[in-house]
Design a protein around this motif. Structure first.
Motif, PDB file in Angstrom:
ATOM      1  N   VAL A  10      -8.456  -2.151  -6.848  1.00 46.21           N
ATOM      2  CA  VAL A  10      -8.657  -1.899  -5.417  1.00 46.21           C
ATOM      3  C   VAL A  10      -7.312  -1.759  -4.718  1.00 46.21           C
ATOM      4  N   LEU A  11      -6.388  -2.668  -5.001  1.00 42.62           N
ATOM      5  CA  LEU A  11      -5.085  -2.630  -4.346  1.00 42.62           C
ATOM      6  C   LEU A  11      -4.320  -1.354  -4.689  1.00 42.62           C
ATOM      7  N   ALA A  12      -4.247  -1.016  -5.969  1.00 44.87           N
ATOM      8  CA  ALA A  12      -3.544   0.207  -6.378  1.00 44.87           C
ATOM      9  C   ALA A  12      -4.211   1.439  -5.775  1.00 44.87           C
ATOM     10  N   SER A  13      -5.531   1.456  -5.768  1.00 48.19           N
ATOM     11  CA  SER A  13      -6.260   2.589  -5.203  1.00 48.19           C
ATOM     12  C   SER A  13      -6.032   2.691  -3.702  1.00 48.19           C
ATOM     13  N   GLU A  14      -6.037   1.565  -3.021  1.00 44.02           N
ATOM     14  CA  GLU A  14      -5.846   1.608  -1.571  1.00 44.02           C
ATOM     15  C   GLU A  14      -4.444   2.089  -1.208  1.00 44.02           C
ATOM     16  N   VAL A  15      -3.439   1.633  -1.927  1.00 41.77           N
ATOM     17  CA  VAL A  15      -2.078   2.116  -1.670  1.00 41.77           C
ATOM     18  C   VAL A  15      -2.007   3.621  -1.913  1.00 41.77           C
ATOM     19  N   ALA A  16      -2.638   4.093  -2.982  1.00 43.27           N
ATOM     20  CA  ALA A  16      -2.637   5.530  -3.281  1.00 43.27           C
ATOM     21  C   ALA A  16      -3.392   6.318  -2.215  1.00 43.27           C
ATOM     22  N   VAL A  17      -4.501   5.785  -1.733  1.00 41.99           N
ATOM     23  CA  VAL A  17      -5.280   6.445  -0.677  1.00 41.99           C
ATOM     24  C   VAL A  17      -4.445   6.554   0.599  1.00 41.99           C
ATOM     25  N   LEU A  18      -3.780   5.474   0.975  1.00 41.70           N
ATOM     26  CA  LEU A  18      -2.946   5.501   2.181  1.00 41.70           C
ATOM     27  C   LEU A  18      -1.790   6.489   2.031  1.00 41.70           C
ATOM     28  N   ARG A  19      -1.206   6.549   0.840  1.00 38.50           N
ATOM     29  CA  ARG A  19      -0.133   7.514   0.590  1.00 38.50           C
ATOM     30  C   ARG A  19      -0.669   8.942   0.695  1.00 38.50           C
ATOM     31  N   LEU A  72      -0.714   6.866  -8.648  1.00 37.57           N
ATOM     32  CA  LEU A  72      -1.906   6.140  -9.092  1.00 37.57           C
ATOM     33  C   LEU A  72      -2.064   6.271 -10.599  1.00 37.57           C
ATOM     34  N   ARG A  73      -1.786   7.458 -11.125  1.00 34.31           N
ATOM     35  CA  ARG A  73      -1.861   7.651 -12.579  1.00 34.31           C
ATOM     36  C   ARG A  73      -0.832   6.805 -13.321  1.00 34.31           C
ATOM     37  N   LEU A  74       0.295   6.536 -12.685  1.00 34.70           N
ATOM     38  CA  LEU A  74       1.332   5.703 -13.304  1.00 34.70           C
ATOM     39  C   LEU A  74       0.939   4.231 -13.331  1.00 34.70           C
ATOM     40  N   VAL A  75       0.359   3.737 -12.241  1.00 35.59           N
ATOM     41  CA  VAL A  75       0.043   2.308 -12.173  1.00 35.59           C
ATOM     42  C   VAL A  75      -1.332   1.956 -12.742  1.00 35.59           C
ATOM     43  N   LEU A  76      -2.208   2.934 -12.825  1.00 38.32           N
ATOM     44  CA  LEU A  76      -3.520   2.734 -13.454  1.00 38.32           C
ATOM     45  C   LEU A  76      -3.728   3.822 -14.509  1.00 38.32           C
ATOM     46  N   PRO A  77      -2.976   3.771 -15.598  1.00 40.37           N
ATOM     47  CA  PRO A  77      -3.096   4.834 -16.609  1.00 40.37           C
ATOM     48  C   PRO A  77      -4.474   4.839 -17.273  1.00 40.37           C
ATOM     49  N   GLY A  78      -4.908   6.030 -17.622  1.00 38.82           N
ATOM     50  CA  GLY A  78      -6.161   6.168 -18.360  1.00 38.82           C
ATOM     51  C   GLY A  78      -7.411   5.844 -17.562  1.00 38.82           C
ATOM     52  N   ARG A  79      -7.392   6.084 -16.263  1.00 37.40           N
ATOM     53  CA  ARG A  79      -8.557   5.782 -15.422  1.00 37.40           C
ATOM     54  C   ARG A  79      -8.994   7.023 -14.648  1.00 37.40           C
ATOM     55  N   CYS A  86     -11.073   8.382  -5.921  1.00 36.46           N
ATOM     56  CA  CYS A  86     -10.109   8.278  -4.816  1.00 36.46           C
ATOM     57  C   CYS A  86      -9.895   9.651  -4.183  1.00 36.46           C
ATOM     58  N   ASP A  87      -9.776  10.668  -5.018  1.00 33.72           N
ATOM     59  CA  ASP A  87      -9.580  12.023  -4.518  1.00 33.72           C
ATOM     60  C   ASP A  87     -10.787  12.460  -3.684  1.00 33.72           C
ATOM     61  N   TRP A  88     -11.988  12.228  -4.189  1.00 33.73           N
ATOM     62  CA  TRP A  88     -13.197  12.586  -3.443  1.00 33.73           C
ATOM     63  C   TRP A  88     -13.232  11.842  -2.105  1.00 33.73           C
ATOM     64  N   TYR A  89     -12.940  10.548  -2.141  1.00 31.46           N
ATOM     65  CA  TYR A  89     -12.977   9.718  -0.940  1.00 31.46           C
ATOM     66  C   TYR A  89     -11.999  10.238   0.124  1.00 31.46           C
ATOM     67  N   VAL A  90     -10.775  10.534  -0.281  1.00 28.27           N
ATOM     68  CA  VAL A  90      -9.777  11.016   0.676  1.00 28.27           C
ATOM     69  C   VAL A  90     -10.175  12.390   1.223  1.00 28.27           C
ATOM     70  N   ARG A  91     -10.677  13.264   0.366  1.00 31.83           N
ATOM     71  CA  ARG A  91     -11.130  14.573   0.845  1.00 31.83           C
ATOM     72  C   ARG A  91     -12.248  14.413   1.873  1.00 31.83           C
ATOM     73  N   GLU A  92     -13.133  13.488   1.627  1.00 32.62           N
ATOM     74  CA  GLU A  92     -14.223  13.233   2.577  1.00 32.62           C
ATOM     75  C   GLU A  92     -13.655  12.735   3.918  1.00 32.62           C
TER      76      GLU A  92
END
Length: 114
Positions: A10-19, A72-79, A86-92
Motif C-alpha cells: 500500500v505504501l509503495a503504491s501510494e507513493v507511486a500514485v502520488l508521483r 514502483l517496478r523497482l520497489v515492488l519487482p514482479g508485481r 495503480c495505472d488503472w486507478y490513476v487514469r480513472e
C-alpha cells in the motif's frame, strides 16, 4: 470476504500514485498561462490534475503517465497486477478529476490479492 493488503504494498503504491499524479499535473498544458500561474501558486503539483483539463478517456493519459511506474517496478519487482491496478486507478482519477484517497487505492489493490 475482506482481503488484507500488506502495508509495504500500500505504501509503495501510494507513493507511486502520488508521483504519477504529480507528473500528470505538471504535464497538463492546455490552459492559458495566466490561469496556470494562479493554479500552480495555489495547488500542489499532485492535485493540479483536478484543476486542469487533462484527459477525457483512459487512452488520453498515455502521455501524462509516461515513465510514472518505473519506480514502483523497482520497489515492488514482479508485481504486474499491482502496476496495472495503480495505472488503472490513476487514469480513472485523471479522467474524473477526483482526488486520491488511500481508502480508494486500498479497495483497488484488494483486487490484486483476490
Amino acid at each position: 470476504m475482506t482481503v488484507t493488503i500488506d502495508d509495504s504494498t500500500v505504501l509503495a503504491s501510494e507513493v507511486a500514485v502520488l508521483r504519477a499524479l504529480e507528473m500528470a499535473g505538471k504535464r497538463c498544458r492546455n490552459v492559458s498561462r495566466d490561469r496556470r500561474k494562479v493554479l500552480i501558486a495555489e495547488t500542489p503539483d499532485h492535485l493540479l490534475y483536478t484543476q486542469l483539463p487533462n484527459a477525457s478517456r483512459h487512452e488520453d493519459c498515455d502521455r501524462l503517465l509516461e515513465g510514472a511506474w518505473d519506480h514502483l517496478r523497482l520497489v515492488l519487482p514482479g508485481r504486474p497486477k499491482v502496476y496495472a491496478l495503480c495505472d488503472w486507478y490513476v487514469r480513472e482519477l485523471l479522467v474524473t478529476r477526483q482526488q486520491h484517497t488511500r481508502a480508494d487505492l486500498e479497495r483497488v489493490l484488494a483486487v490484486a490479492h483476490e
